[in-house]
Design an enzyme around this catalytic site. Sequence first.
Site, PDB file in Angstrom:
ATOM      1  N   SER A   1     -13.145   4.704   5.314  1.00  0.00           N
ATOM      2  CA  SER A   1     -12.061   5.588   5.742  1.00  0.00           C
ATOM      3  C   SER A   1     -12.192   7.023   5.254  1.00  0.00           C
ATOM      4  O   SER A   1     -11.554   7.920   5.804  1.00  0.00           O
ATOM      5  CB  SER A   1     -10.704   5.025   5.295  1.00  0.00           C
ATOM      6  OG  SER A   1     -10.571   5.104   3.885  1.00  0.00           O
TER       7      SER A   1
ATOM      8  N   LYS B   1      -7.160   8.910  -0.256  1.00  0.00           N
ATOM      9  CA  LYS B   1      -6.973   9.618   1.016  1.00  0.00           C
ATOM     10  C   LYS B   1      -6.894  11.112   0.737  1.00  0.00           C
ATOM     11  O   LYS B   1      -6.815  11.557  -0.402  1.00  0.00           O
ATOM     12  CB  LYS B   1      -5.673   9.171   1.714  1.00  0.00           C
ATOM     13  CG  LYS B   1      -5.585   7.687   2.035  1.00  0.00           C
ATOM     14  CD  LYS B   1      -6.549   7.254   3.113  1.00  0.00           C
ATOM     15  CE  LYS B   1      -6.427   5.752   3.386  1.00  0.00           C
ATOM     16  NZ  LYS B   1      -7.445   5.284   4.359  1.00  0.00           N
TER      17      LYS B   1
END
Length: 231
Positions: free
Chosen positions: A44, A113
């Site tokens: 990701s 993230k």
Amino acid sequence: MNQTERRSRKLGWRFVVLAVVLVIAGSAVIRSCWLDVYYIPSESMEPYLVTGDRVLVSRTDYNSTTIVRGDVVVFDGRGSFAPLNSGQGPVADAVHTIGVWLGVAGSDTVYVKRVIGVGGDHVKCCAVDGRLEVNGVPRDEPYLYPGDAASTSAFDVVVPEGKLWLMGDHRSVSADSRSLLGAPGGGMVSVDKVIGRPLRILWPFERFGPLARPTASAILPVPPAIQKDAQ
């Protein structure tokens, strides 16, 4: 073997055991207070971080510096990205916890993230040219995975104070704030859940090196970034 030799060998083993216990205890204190190591289990955050990377994370950086748009943060996802109660049984959980501590397994509750919006930001997808808009200004994102769109799902959010809007760099495979728009909290993560900032890739050896923070040109100037309260 005489009694003196037996006693000497027994004392030697005791010193070895004591040394191991002290090393483990010292490592636990360091990792809980200052520096920790995390395993990257997914794609990701490619190309910034790739599956299998072991990263050194500072737990103290954001006690004295601000969290800004573009920062990559490691955070506790319980209550937002991850369920509050998760587990596969005491034995499996214990084995998994050991793997996480050794840096050979990814955590089920810790995520990494990139910060796209901080408190007060209006984040929208997408502008006419396909870029994200932050506070009405289309944003360049040089860290995006090659060929990925800024987002294939539309959203229009205002980030509450003390919260963050977080997205992965490999947008086409990242489960992030966009995936939780309909959930309690609307995909926002509390600043207090931030564990720290990745400093360096430790392994694999060919990727060993520092992880730079975003440059000033990569951060839209309004409104000001937020500061994480010291724990």
